[in-house]
Design a protein around this motif. Sequence first.
Motif, short mmCIF file in Angstrom:
data_model
loop_
_atom_site.label_atom_id
_atom_site.label_comp_id
_atom_site.label_asym_id
_atom_site.label_seq_id
_atom_site.Cartn_x
_atom_site.Cartn_y
_atom_site.Cartn_z
N HIS A 167 1.01 -1.05 -0.46
CA HIS A 167 0.07 -0.01 -0.08
C HIS A 167 0.69 1.00 0.09
N CYS A 169 0.98 5.26 -0.24
CA CYS A 169 0.02 6.57 0.78
C CYS A 169 1.30 8.25 0.69
N GLN A 197 -3.57 14.44 -1.90
CA GLN A 197 -3.49 12.55 -1.46
C GLN A 197 -3.75 11.80 -2.36
N ASN A 199 -3.60 7.41 -3.22
CA ASN A 199 -3.85 6.36 -2.48
C ASN A 199 -4.32 5.36 -3.22
#
Length: 256
Positions: A167, A169, A197, A199
């Motif tokens: 993952h 971010c 941002q 993700n």
Amino acid sequence: MEAALDLMRRISPNHAETALSALLTLLPHHSSSLLSQVDQPLQVLCDLESGKEFILCEYNRDADSYRSPWSNKYHPPLEDGLLPSNALRKLEVEANDIFSVYRDQYYEGGISSVYMWEDDNEGFVACFLIKKDGSKTGHGRRGYLQEGAWDAIHVIEVGPEEEGTAHYCLTSTVMLSLTTNDKSSGTFNLSGSIRRQMNLDLSVVEGHLCNMGRMIEEMESKLRNSLDQVYFGKTKEMVCTLRPPHEIVQPRMPDC
């Protein structure tokens, strides 16, 4: 604290350092939070050992010293400064070399630095920094502006690998400031900052650097478009409303 952060998000990058200093005086008990959450225009220092410049930020700072990504040493010297593990340092060196090529191709000059460190979740964090001085005396190759700076901060939190994926971010901040002073435009100043941002869960078959590079490239494209629409687009709209271009100004016919 919330009001202080809201104020810093709206203030011009040219005045960010002065405003942050005033807030630290007013809110000394929130100094750690302010320094970690408020982005300031990037500063540069020269690594005498490697002969290269590197960027200063909170992510390569320990006490009053800053670690160079080129020599992995602190300036001024710090005996017990935090250092990345051997494996992460190897990845950091490779990232700096690759990001220098990216910076040169996209920005036509400037300074870049990449820093990495372990986190508490068995993953790691990487910070990609670019500083481009586009003024007549800066690192640019064109030098059209009287003063101009582009500061980009990309922080990527990489989680532990699970079944071949990880993952990511990404939190990106861009601070832009420019000033012109010539006959065609007069004295003109435009500055601001923007943060976004992203993700994603991505396969690590091609490696972390490939994944992080693609995310940064995509994010920078989005940020440039946003800046163009928000700052330049709105500024052009206001200027054309207040002072319409000559070609669209219709001469007034005399009364009969």
